[in-house]
Write an enzyme that holds these catalytic residues in place. Structure first.
Site, PDB file in Angstrom:
ATOM      1  N   CYS A   1      -4.375  -5.945  11.788  1.00  0.00           N
ATOM      2  CA  CYS A   1      -5.103  -4.690  12.010  1.00  0.00           C
ATOM      3  C   CYS A   1      -6.609  -4.888  11.772  1.00  0.00           C
ATOM      4  CB  CYS A   1      -4.487  -3.608  11.122  1.00  0.00           C
ATOM      5  SG  CYS A   1      -5.022  -1.958  11.589  1.00  0.00           S
TER       6      CYS A   1
ATOM      7  N   HIS B   1       1.386  -3.723  12.041  1.00  0.00           N
ATOM      8  CA  HIS B   1       1.667  -4.116  10.646  1.00  0.00           C
ATOM      9  C   HIS B   1       3.050  -4.740  10.496  1.00  0.00           C
ATOM     10  CE1 HIS B   1      -1.883  -2.368   8.701  1.00  0.00           C
ATOM     11  NE2 HIS B   1      -1.847  -1.524   9.721  1.00  0.00           N
TER      12      HIS B   1
ATOM     13  N   GLU C   1       4.258  -6.190   8.072  1.00  0.00           N
ATOM     14  CA  GLU C   1       4.756  -6.114   6.686  1.00  0.00           C
ATOM     15  C   GLU C   1       5.579  -4.863   6.409  1.00  0.00           C
ATOM     16  OE1 GLU C   1       1.700  -5.845   7.735  1.00  0.00           O
ATOM     17  OE2 GLU C   1       0.499  -4.400   6.613  1.00  0.00           O
TER      18      GLU C   1
END
Ligand code: XMP
Length: 538
Positions: A77, A188, A190
């Site tokens: 990002c 993202h 994660e």
């Protein structure tokens, strides 16, 4: 090890978590930290985190040597936007932010390097195969659903970068450098709701950085024990024990790493603790090998300072201030040499204030009265503060505790607030009310354990209300105390749901309380979630 440059995203810590869960150590540092050789020692790859800031609006920037250190880079990002901006591309605000689940289409000429990273996106390749580091994808077109949250986008790639994937809205979502081992994603990986998220991170860690799965809690325990020994040398170390998981694990760590005579533990009995807490703490720590444990009996001091005080905030302030006074006085009384170190069981989450990362601002955060005392500030300034758990999450601390031989009962204990029973006795606090509440609370907790409910509940306790109510005992009128029981489920204490007891359990627990503690005439169950209520009543 993988290094994570934290630019202030709320998910930076999650990146580290995911990588550690794969058996590779990940360390987080402030995004603008200098990348000198000591920081880069042992680092196999660098992840640039997201950020709420904008690159064109003075957002934090990495040390320029990031681009000459030769390590694989993954920009996530803001991290990708940063790489783009630093290397001469353009980033601009989006007319409408991309948020939530978004389709990503990958279309790229495959070379050997990017095929190792693309294995992460390829649904035909399982995570275990990616972890061997040898998985490669030759798929020409891939579509997956990723998770995005950005208000800026790349409008022009920096020279040398290729757009390998595009979001359904037409913005660059996967960027690969032609020659350098530099990759960037606009989404993202994660977060758990990102499809193939773990696989994408694994493809970077194993396929590009060539890491091997070698990190586990045993290794980490050795690593922090070693750095603790190096830092404190032969100086004495003092740790304040609260009886909770964090300080107990920190105590166990000190006792296992250093000669026990070097370790000084201090526990303040404020009289506002759970029933038999002092005996409990003393027994546990002796079992862990404590030789110097000072129990400071300050019950009378705390209770007289609180006498007649009804306002919740005032009670908290009195306790916090007195805690500092007693701590400083008793520490001085120990007569340790100037060179002594102060240890704290601060966790990673204690250092984070809504996504502020581990930079210079991070230390100001935890509201707990232990953390920001003048003694802590002085020891920090003198370089004599050790916080060996400050890279770990609660569940990782529990795992570390297990490795160090801390018993399961201690590791799975519910949280307990710093001001103790004072915030559970509504109105003025007295010794008698403390004793009564300790009895009721001990019965409630014992019942939960007997009924195998304790571990399903995040936190449970009893509250003494500032009213009395009429009942009958035998044939006589009984004007008794009223207690409320509270039991909640939660992930982190920030929000909470009421634990949905079977009514039979609640009725039986209430009966046992009123039968055993005669002063209690009535028991109620608190059915408020957080928000709008808080977990504690004051
Ligand atoms: P609230 O009542 O704010 O509680 O919903 C959230 C969690 O924090 C604990 N708590 C405290 N812990 N010092 C602490 O160390 C405090 O002053 C304090 N106040 C609340 C509470 O028990 C719950 O787990």
């Amino acid at each position: 090890m993988i290094l994570i440059l934290d630019f202030g995203s709320q998910t930076s810590q999650l990146i580290a978590r995911r990588i550690r869960d794969m058996g590779v150590y990940a360390e987080i540092i402030a995004g603008d930290s200098p990348l000198n050789t000591s920081i880069l020692a042992g680092v196999e790859g660098i992840v640039l985190s997201g950020s709420p800031e904008s690159v064109y609006d003075n957002g934090p920037m990495p040390d320029p040597s990031l681009y000459t250190c030769g390590l694989p880079l993954l920009g996530i990002c803001y991290g990708l936007q940063c790489m783009t901006f630093n290397k001469g591309g353009t980033v601009k605000p989006l007319p409408q932010r991309e948020y939530g689940a978004i389709r990503l289409h990958i279309h790229t000429e495959i070379d050997e390097r990017s095929s190792a990273f693309l294995a992460g996106f390829d649904k035909t390749i399982p995570l275990e195969a990616i972890k061997t580091g040898t998985a490669r994808s030759k798929a020409a077109a891939i579509t997956i659903t990723v998770w995005m949250s950005h208000g800026d986008t790349i409008t022009e790639l920096a020279p040398g970068f290729l757009e390998a994937g595009t979001s359904a809205n037409g913005f660059p979502a996967l960027v690969v450098h032609e020659k350098e081992p530099w990759f960037g994603v606009q989404f993202h990986p994660e977060v758990t709701h990102c499809e193939r998220g773990a696989e994408i991170l694994a493809a970077f860690v194993f396929g590009l950085c060539d890491c091997r799965q070698s990190w586990d809690m045993e290794h980490y325990a050795e690593h922090i024990q070693q750095s603790l020994i190096e830092k404190v040398g032969t100086n004495p170390v003092l740790l304040l024990i609260s009886g909770g998981v964090d300080s107990t694990v920190a105590g166990a760590l000190l006792l296992k790493s250093l000669p026990p005579e070097q370790v000084h533990l201090m526990y303040l009995d404020t009289g506002l603790m759970r029933k038999d807490e002092t005996d409990h703490v003393t027994a546990k720590l002796s079992k862990l090998g404590a030789q110097h444990l000072t129990v400071v009996h300050s019950e009378d001091e705390f209770l007289s300072a609180l006498a007649g005080v009804e306002d919740p905030e005032e009670k908290r302030k009195i306790i916090g201030d007195l805690f500092i006074t007693v701590q400083e006085r008793e520490t001085a009384r120990l007569g340790l040499p100037e060179s002594y170190f102060l240890a704290q069981g601060t966790l990673y989450t204690d250092l984070i204030e809504s996504g502020k990362g581990v930079g210079t601002k991070a230390h100001l955060i935890k509201s707990h009265h232990n953390v920001r005392t003048p003694l802590v500030a002085a020891k920090r300034a003198a370089g004599q503060l050790v916080e060996p758990l400050n890279r770990l999450y609660k569940d990782e601390v529990r795992r570390l505790g297990r490795v160090l031989g801390v018993d399961e009962e201690t590791l799975n204990r519910h949280p307990f607030p710093g001001p103790g029973l004072a915030v559970r006795i509504l109105g003025a606090v007295t010794k008698e009310k403390c004793a009564l509440l300790q009895e009721v609370d001990a019965i409630f907790i014992a019942e939960l354990k007997e009924r195998k409910l304790y571990d399903k509940i995040w936190q449970a306790f009893a509250v003494l209300l500032p009213i009395r109510s009429v009942g009958v005992a035998g044939d006589l009128r009984h004007y008794g105390s009223v207690v409320a029981l509270r039991a909640i489920t939660s992930a982190d204490g920030m929000t909470a749901d009421v634990y949905p007891f079977d009514l039979k359990d609640l009725l039986e627990i209430a009966t046992r309380i009123t039968n055993t503690v005669k002063a209690v005439g009535r028991v109620t169950y608190d059915i408020s979630s957080k928000p709008p209520a808080t977990i504690e009543w004051e």
